[in-house]
Design an enzyme around this catalytic site. Sequence first.
Site, PDB file in Angstrom:
ATOM      1  N   ARG A  30      26.926  15.107  -8.870  1.00 51.70           N
ATOM      2  CA  ARG A  30      27.041  13.676  -9.162  1.00 51.70           C
ATOM      3  C   ARG A  30      28.154  13.066  -8.334  1.00 51.70           C
ATOM      4  O   ARG A  30      29.282  13.540  -8.336  1.00 51.70           O
ATOM      5  CB  ARG A  30      27.330  13.463 -10.657  1.00 51.70           C
ATOM      6  CG  ARG A  30      27.682  12.016 -11.041  1.00 51.70           C
ATOM      7  CD  ARG A  30      26.494  11.265 -11.541  1.00 51.70           C
ATOM      8  NE  ARG A  30      26.759   9.856 -11.708  1.00 51.70           N
ATOM      9  CZ  ARG A  30      26.891   9.245 -12.876  1.00 51.70           C
ATOM     10  NH1 ARG A  30      26.790   9.929 -13.988  1.00 51.70           N
ATOM     11  NH2 ARG A  30      27.092   7.945 -12.930  1.00 51.70           N
TER      12      ARG A  30
ATOM     13  N   ARG B 132      20.874   9.677  -9.675  1.00 55.43           N
ATOM     14  CA  ARG B 132      21.888  10.727  -9.833  1.00 55.43           C
ATOM     15  C   ARG B 132      21.226  12.003 -10.339  1.00 55.43           C
ATOM     16  O   ARG B 132      20.257  11.946 -11.096  1.00 55.43           O
ATOM     17  CB  ARG B 132      22.989  10.288 -10.782  1.00 55.43           C
ATOM     18  CG  ARG B 132      22.490   9.763 -12.110  1.00 55.43           C
ATOM     19  CD  ARG B 132      23.531   8.819 -12.727  1.00 55.43           C
ATOM     20  NE  ARG B 132      23.087   8.191 -13.942  1.00 55.43           N
ATOM     21  CZ  ARG B 132      22.507   7.005 -14.012  1.00 55.43           C
ATOM     22  NH1 ARG B 132      22.248   6.324 -12.909  1.00 55.43           N
ATOM     23  NH2 ARG B 132      22.170   6.475 -15.159  1.00 55.43           N
TER      24      ARG B 132
ATOM     25  N   ASP C  52      23.714  12.880 -15.515  1.00 50.78           N
ATOM     26  CA  ASP C  52      24.608  11.924 -16.174  1.00 50.78           C
ATOM     27  C   ASP C  52      24.749  12.431 -17.603  1.00 50.78           C
ATOM     28  O   ASP C  52      23.752  12.750 -18.250  1.00 50.78           O
ATOM     29  CB  ASP C  52      23.993  10.522 -16.151  1.00 50.78           C
ATOM     30  CG  ASP C  52      24.911   9.466 -16.751  1.00 50.78           C
ATOM     31  OD1 ASP C  52      26.132   9.558 -16.556  1.00 50.78           O
ATOM     32  OD2 ASP C  52      24.399   8.548 -17.410  1.00 50.78           O
TER      33      ASP C  52
ATOM     34  N   ASP D 179      26.682  11.376 -21.176  1.00 48.82           N
ATOM     35  CA  ASP D 179      27.452  10.345 -21.874  1.00 48.82           C
ATOM     36  C   ASP D 179      27.753  10.775 -23.307  1.00 48.82           C
ATOM     37  O   ASP D 179      26.899  11.360 -23.981  1.00 48.82           O
ATOM     38  CB  ASP D 179      26.669   9.027 -21.944  1.00 48.82           C
ATOM     39  CG  ASP D 179      26.550   8.338 -20.604  1.00 48.82           C
ATOM     40  OD1 ASP D 179      27.454   8.491 -19.763  1.00 48.82           O
ATOM     41  OD2 ASP D 179      25.541   7.632 -20.399  1.00 48.82           O
TER      42      ASP D 179
END
Length: 186
Positions: A104, A114, A117, A119
């Site tokens: 990334r 990407r 990811d 989160d």
Amino acid sequence: MAELPPPPSHPSSPPSPQPSPRPPITVHLALGGNLGDRAANLAEAIRRLGTAVEIDAQSALYETAPMYVTDQPAFLNMAVRGTTLLDPPALLSALKEIEAALGRDQGGLRFGPRPIDIDILLYADTVMATPELEIPHPRMAERAFVLCPLADIAADAVHPLLGQRIDALRDAVPGRETVLRIAETL
């Protein structure tokens, strides 16, 4: 008569109390990616998460249309639940390290393509906002690609700011038709 040893020159002090270890905190994370071998990237991210989070549940795997920047490949998305001993900033740092290790580019186009990811969606019932991190995730209630997988593993969890269950948020979010369940497990 035997001579007794002299008394110690300083009284022995009782051992100092050790702080009790921090109890594990339940966290919910969203994972997604749309570059390279998407499923392999998710699997590797989950494997690497094991150093920071003890994962106890995984959602189904979803293919989703991109949001915000729509001229890019479809994403694979999922959510995981687990426990961590890390505080939120340390957890974020661990997630950024995993993202970097999997290719990334942290300076890339926001909302752009990407390979991975990760989160933090929920960190128990914590509410916090710093320039680096907001918990709960500030855009999760507008993202079907987050709420559909999250509802698989946390339907009855309550969003600490909105006071609504995750399944109710999922049922109300627009764009659910762009989130396609493609596998029950990764």
